[in-house]
Scaffold this motif. Structure first.
Motif, PDB file in Angstrom:
ATOM      1  N   THR A   1      -7.213   0.146  -4.026  1.00  0.00           N
ATOM      2  CA  THR A   1      -5.953  -0.366  -3.486  1.00  0.00           C
ATOM      3  C   THR A   1      -6.127  -0.806  -2.037  1.00  0.00           C
ATOM      4  OG1 THR A   1      -5.287   1.912  -2.960  1.00  0.00           O
ATOM      5  CG2 THR A   1      -4.491   0.980  -5.040  1.00  0.00           C
ATOM      6  N   GLY A   2      -7.018  -0.125  -1.308  1.00  0.00           N
ATOM      7  CA  GLY A   2      -7.289  -0.538   0.067  1.00  0.00           C
ATOM      8  C   GLY A   2      -7.907  -1.920   0.131  1.00  0.00           C
ATOM      9  N   PHE A   3      -8.865  -2.183  -0.748  1.00  0.00           N
ATOM     10  CA  PHE A   3      -9.479  -3.513  -0.765  1.00  0.00           C
ATOM     11  C   PHE A   3      -8.463  -4.584  -1.179  1.00  0.00           C
ATOM     12  CE2 PHE A   3     -13.633  -1.227  -1.107  1.00  0.00           C
ATOM     13  CZ  PHE A   3     -14.229  -1.826   0.004  1.00  0.00           C
ATOM     14  N   LEU A   4      -7.589  -4.256  -2.122  1.00  0.00           N
ATOM     15  CA  LEU A   4      -6.557  -5.213  -2.519  1.00  0.00           C
ATOM     16  C   LEU A   4      -5.611  -5.494  -1.356  1.00  0.00           C
ATOM     17  CD1 LEU A   4      -5.630  -3.963  -6.117  1.00  0.00           C
ATOM     18  CD2 LEU A   4      -6.874  -6.056  -5.497  1.00  0.00           C
ATOM     19  N   ALA A   5      -5.224  -4.449  -0.632  1.00  0.00           N
ATOM     20  CA  ALA A   5      -4.341  -4.630   0.519  1.00  0.00           C
ATOM     21  C   ALA A   5      -5.040  -5.426   1.618  1.00  0.00           C
ATOM     22  CB  ALA A   5      -3.896  -3.265   1.055  1.00  0.00           C
ATOM     23  N   LEU A   6      -6.338  -5.237   1.757  1.00  0.00           N
ATOM     24  CA  LEU A   6      -7.102  -5.934   2.797  1.00  0.00           C
ATOM     25  C   LEU A   6      -7.163  -7.431   2.549  1.00  0.00           C
ATOM     26  CD1 LEU A   6      -8.922  -5.667   5.309  1.00  0.00           C
ATOM     27  CD2 LEU A   6     -10.844  -5.231   3.754  1.00  0.00           C
ATOM     28  N   ALA A   7      -7.106  -7.824   1.285  1.00  0.00           N
ATOM     29  CA  ALA A   7      -7.241  -9.242   0.955  1.00  0.00           C
ATOM     30  C   ALA A   7      -6.113 -10.079   1.564  1.00  0.00           C
ATOM     31  CB  ALA A   7      -7.261  -9.417  -0.565  1.00  0.00           C
ATOM     32  N   ALA A   8      -4.912  -9.513   1.686  1.00  0.00           N
ATOM     33  CA  ALA A   8      -3.768 -10.295   2.169  1.00  0.00           C
ATOM     34  C   ALA A   8      -3.923 -10.699   3.638  1.00  0.00           C
ATOM     35  CB  ALA A   8      -2.476  -9.515   1.945  1.00  0.00           C
ATOM     36  N   PRO A   9      -4.128  -9.761   4.584  1.00  0.00           N
ATOM     37  CA  PRO A   9      -4.273 -10.204   5.977  1.00  0.00           C
ATOM     38  C   PRO A   9      -5.536 -11.010   6.226  1.00  0.00           C
ATOM     39  CG  PRO A   9      -4.687  -7.839   5.792  1.00  0.00           C
ATOM     40  CD  PRO A   9      -4.121  -8.289   4.488  1.00  0.00           C
ATOM     41  N   VAL A  10      -6.622 -10.691   5.525  1.00  0.00           N
ATOM     42  CA  VAL A  10      -7.848 -11.471   5.692  1.00  0.00           C
ATOM     43  C   VAL A  10      -7.620 -12.906   5.203  1.00  0.00           C
ATOM     44  CG1 VAL A  10     -10.234 -11.750   4.914  1.00  0.00           C
ATOM     45  CG2 VAL A  10      -9.414  -9.506   5.625  1.00  0.00           C
ATOM     46  N   GLY A  11      -7.004 -13.041   4.037  1.00  0.00           N
ATOM     47  CA  GLY A  11      -6.733 -14.373   3.500  1.00  0.00           C
ATOM     48  C   GLY A  11      -5.814 -15.180   4.397  1.00  0.00           C
ATOM     49  N   ALA A  12      -4.753 -14.537   4.913  1.00  0.00           N
ATOM     50  CA  ALA A  12      -3.824 -15.243   5.800  1.00  0.00           C
ATOM     51  C   ALA A  12      -4.514 -15.681   7.083  1.00  0.00           C
ATOM     52  CB  ALA A  12      -2.632 -14.342   6.121  1.00  0.00           C
ATOM     53  N   SER A  13      -5.392 -14.824   7.610  1.00  0.00           N
ATOM     54  CA  SER A  13      -6.106 -15.166   8.839  1.00  0.00           C
ATOM     55  C   SER A  13      -7.085 -16.310   8.610  1.00  0.00           C
ATOM     56  CB  SER A  13      -6.858 -13.936   9.362  1.00  0.00           C
ATOM     57  OG  SER A  13      -5.955 -12.877   9.667  1.00  0.00           O
ATOM     58  N   LEU A  14      -7.811 -16.272   7.503  1.00  0.00           N
ATOM     59  CA  LEU A  14      -8.760 -17.339   7.204  1.00  0.00           C
ATOM     60  C   LEU A  14      -8.044 -18.666   6.982  1.00  0.00           C
ATOM     61  CD1 LEU A  14     -11.272 -15.502   4.852  1.00  0.00           C
ATOM     62  CD2 LEU A  14     -11.568 -16.080   7.270  1.00  0.00           C
TER      63      LEU A  14
END
Length: 269
Positions: free
Chosen positions: A104-117
């Motif tokens: 779940t941590g990796f799934l949650a991490l995808a959102a801010p990383v994706g938005a930043s990229l």
């Protein structure tokens, strides 16, 4: 002079909401009797990165206005604790709690990383080479330090594994990415104590050849190894409390390291 630049007090409604959430999650974790071990801390590693990358999205201004205060510094770390705690409570009821917690941590991490990229690609493109170099140097330095620690203090390495290794990796990444940001990419250091270390290094005869970040890297590695050794007995005697302290030390290294890496990728010239 003491706190890092960028520290903000969020609006009172947001602050109260987070405080209530922290209290509720802390009670829920206690009621669920989650087991805290060095392996639990490693399962929380993706969540450590979630907080720091959420702060990047706040700095970039890509969050909705109503949600943005929850991602300001330092309240973003309390906000992340609430999310991670809720997932931990849910994961504790499964057959593989640590895998679920990390997943779940990796799934949650995808959102801010994706938005930043996405922000980076639409505002001048991404800068990968130097941030990746800092990441690679940090990983190699951490591997060397952990190998030495295993030989010099095998008992401490064994008791704290794998959380102790995460402490070393986190602070190595923070040190190496900070050095790259200051010496190569032209970013400033936001934390006063860290800035003093680099200013001292800049005053040495080695400054022209090595820059000012090398001393900061060495200090971070020495502190990470030393604290891991010091906490080994505590982990042995009181596993939950000692592991939590290791987790806190790991978070203040891994979080800033991941923040540096992502911010440099999307904003470096």
């Amino acid at each position: 002079m003491v706190l890092p630049a960028g520290v903000e007090v969020p609006p009172l409604p947001h602050l109260l909401a987070v405080l209530v959430g922290v209290a509720g999650v802390a009670y829920g974790l206690r009621a669920a009797r989650v087991r805290v071990t060095p392996r639990s801390i490693v399962a929380l590693a993706p969540w450590m990165a979630v907080g720091s990358t959420l702060y990047v999205t706040y700095q970039l201004g890509v969050l909705p206005e109503a949600a943005a205060p929850f991602a300001s510094s330092p309240i973003v770390y309390a906000s992340t604790f609430v999310l991670a705690g809720l997932c931990w409570i849910g994961a504790s009821r499964t057959d593989a709690p640590l895998r679920v917690l990390a997943g779940t941590g990796f799934l949650a991490l995808a959102a801010p990383v994706g938005a930043s990229l996405q922000y980076g690609t639409t505002h001048g493109g991404l800068t990968l080479a130097w941030p990746a170099a800092g990441l690679a140097v940090g990983v190699v330095a951490a591997a060397v330090v952990w190998t030495v620690l295993r030989r010099v203090r095998p008992g401490a390495a064994r008791v704290t594994w794998p959380a102790g290794a995460l402490v070393v990796v986190g602070h190595a990444l923070d040190g190496a990415t900070t050095a790259v940001g200051v010496d190569v990419l032209g970013f400033g250091e936001r934390t006063p104590l860290s800035r003093l270390i680099m200013e001292f290094a800049a005053s040495l005869p080695t400054a022209d050849a090595l820059g000012s970040g090398w001393l900061f890297v060495l200090v971070k590695l020495a502190l990470a190894a030393g604290i891991t050794v010091l906490l080994a007995d505590y982990v042995r005697e009181a596993e939950a409390e000692g592991s939590l302290l290791l987790g806190l030390v790991a978070a203040v290294g891994l979080g800033p390291g991941m923040h540096n890496f992502l911010l440099f990728v999307v904003t470096a010239p």
